[in-house]
Enzyme design. Structure first.
Site, short mmCIF file in Angstrom:
data_model
loop_
_atom_site.label_atom_id
_atom_site.label_comp_id
_atom_site.label_asym_id
_atom_site.label_seq_id
_atom_site.Cartn_x
_atom_site.Cartn_y
_atom_site.Cartn_z
N TYR A 222 -12.16 8.54 -33.39
CA TYR A 222 -11.94 8.72 -32.06
C TYR A 222 -12.62 7.18 -31.18
O TYR A 222 -12.32 7.10 -30.05
CB TYR A 222 -12.66 9.57 -31.42
CG TYR A 222 -12.39 10.90 -32.03
CD1 TYR A 222 -10.92 11.43 -31.76
CD2 TYR A 222 -13.22 11.71 -32.49
CE1 TYR A 222 -10.63 12.72 -32.25
CE2 TYR A 222 -12.82 12.99 -33.26
CZ TYR A 222 -11.66 13.46 -33.07
OH TYR A 222 -11.18 14.68 -33.46
N ASN B 125 -6.28 16.74 -22.47
CA ASN B 125 -6.58 16.80 -23.88
C ASN B 125 -7.34 17.99 -24.25
O ASN B 125 -8.66 18.21 -23.89
CB ASN B 125 -7.43 15.56 -23.98
CG ASN B 125 -7.75 15.42 -25.78
OD1 ASN B 125 -7.63 16.34 -26.46
ND2 ASN B 125 -8.25 14.19 -26.05
N ASP C 249 -0.68 29.75 -20.96
CA ASP C 249 -0.50 30.80 -19.91
C ASP C 249 -0.89 30.18 -18.54
O ASP C 249 0.10 30.16 -17.77
CB ASP C 249 -1.00 32.01 -20.03
CG ASP C 249 -0.47 32.93 -21.24
OD1 ASP C 249 0.67 32.67 -21.79
OD2 ASP C 249 -1.01 34.02 -21.61
N HIS D 216 -3.62 13.24 -26.67
CA HIS D 216 -4.66 13.37 -27.97
C HIS D 216 -5.01 11.90 -28.32
O HIS D 216 -4.19 10.89 -28.23
CB HIS D 216 -4.28 13.88 -29.21
CG HIS D 216 -3.94 15.30 -29.13
ND1 HIS D 216 -5.06 16.48 -28.74
CD2 HIS D 216 -2.76 16.00 -28.59
CE1 HIS D 216 -4.39 17.44 -28.60
NE2 HIS D 216 -3.07 17.48 -28.38
N SER E 188 -6.45 10.90 -31.28
CA SER E 188 -6.09 10.42 -32.75
C SER E 188 -4.55 10.92 -32.64
O SER E 188 -4.04 11.73 -31.80
CB SER E 188 -7.03 11.05 -33.61
OG SER E 188 -6.76 12.61 -33.46
N ARG F 147 -4.12 20.74 -37.26
CA ARG F 147 -4.16 20.09 -36.01
C ARG F 147 -2.67 20.07 -35.44
O ARG F 147 -2.39 19.44 -34.33
CB ARG F 147 -4.75 18.77 -36.15
CG ARG F 147 -6.03 18.71 -36.42
CD ARG F 147 -7.11 17.38 -36.57
NE ARG F 147 -8.44 17.64 -36.91
CZ ARG F 147 -9.21 18.04 -36.45
NH1 ARG F 147 -9.21 18.45 -35.18
NH2 ARG F 147 -10.49 18.12 -37.21
O1 CA2 Z 1 -7.30 13.51 -31.01
C1 CA2 Z 1 -7.92 14.02 -30.08
O2 CA2 Z 1 -8.01 13.68 -28.81
C2 CA2 Z 1 -8.28 15.49 -30.41
O3 CA2 Z 1 -7.80 16.32 -29.09
C3 CA2 Z 1 -9.81 15.67 -30.33
C4 CA2 Z 1 -10.28 16.91 -30.86
C5 CA2 Z 1 -9.59 17.44 -32.07
O4 CA2 Z 1 -9.96 18.92 -32.19
C6 CA2 Z 1 -7.93 17.42 -31.98
O5 CA2 Z 1 -7.22 17.97 -32.97
C7 CA2 Z 1 -7.71 15.98 -31.59
C8 CA2 Z 1 -11.89 16.78 -31.15
C9 CA2 Z 1 -12.51 16.51 -29.87
C10 CA2 Z 1 -13.87 16.09 -30.38
O6 CA2 Z 1 -14.19 15.00 -30.00
C11 CA2 Z 1 -15.19 14.40 -30.38
C12 CA2 Z 1 -15.62 12.97 -30.52
C13 CA2 Z 1 -16.66 12.49 -30.94
C14 CA2 Z 1 -17.44 13.10 -31.78
C15 CA2 Z 1 -17.15 14.39 -32.04
C16 CA2 Z 1 -16.20 14.96 -31.52
#
Ligand code: CA2
Length: 149
Positions: free
Chosen positions: A24, A76, A89, A102, A104, A113
């Site tokens: 991230y 997001n 909804d 997103h 990533s 995902r």
């Molecule tokens: O890539 C993205 O923005 C996601 O939405 C991030 C989500 C993940 O579940 C999606 O599949 C993709 C996770 C968000 C959690 O973000 C963190 C950031 C830093 C450390 C831990 C979690």
């Protein structure tokens, strides 16, 4: 009067910059907000920027965006992407465009995902550009709404 856009962030995005930087990046959520404020200002938008770890809170904010006649909504949904019919909804009631972002590239990660309920309500989906994806989404909304450049 400036048009308002909402940027909503789902669970655990408050941890950005503190864990998993290889996925991230090192920017914090405050950095994301700053990036969005700059992009919104450049395009003549007023910005509402929020994050919650709670599904119902996100649903309430989507309903608020609709009631306030927001010009667009960027979300997001994080971990709720693959699970939340309630968020889907709520998004389906929006008349203005919804953009799913997103950080990533969700298609280059675990299979689970890849399936997004939110995409069913999204005009566009941006993933894999890091936090720059939020600024791209704001630019895209500006193009759609004919806001000043
Ligand atoms: O890539 C993205 O923005 C996601 O939405 C991030 C989500 C993940 O579940 C999606 O599949 C993709 C996770 C968000 C959690 O973000 C963190 C950031 C830093 C450390 C831990 C979690």
């Amino acid at each position: 009067m400036a048009k308002t856009i909402y940027v909503l962030n789902g669970p655990n995005l408050n941890l950005l910059g503190t864990r998993q930087p290889h996925i991230y990046g090192r920017a914090t959520l405050a950095d994301v907000e700053k990036l969005c404020r700059g992009a919104a200002e450049r395009h003549g938008f007023t910005l509402v920027f929020r994050q919650s770890n709670h599904e119902g809170q996100i649903v309430d904010w989507i309903n608020e965006a609709r009631a306030e006649k927001a010009a667009g909504l960027i979300i997001n949904p994080a971990g709720y992407t693959t699970t939340s019919v309630a968020i889907l909804d709520a998004l389906l009631t929006m008349e203005s465009p919804v953009v799913e972002v997103h950080i990533s590239n969700i298609h280059a990660r675990e299979e689970f995902r890849r399936h997004s309920y939110v995409s069913l309500a999204a005009r566009a989906v941006i993933c894999g550009f890091g936090i720059e994806g939020y600024a791209l989404a704001i630019g895209g909304l500006a193009n759609l709404s004919g806001a000043k450049d």
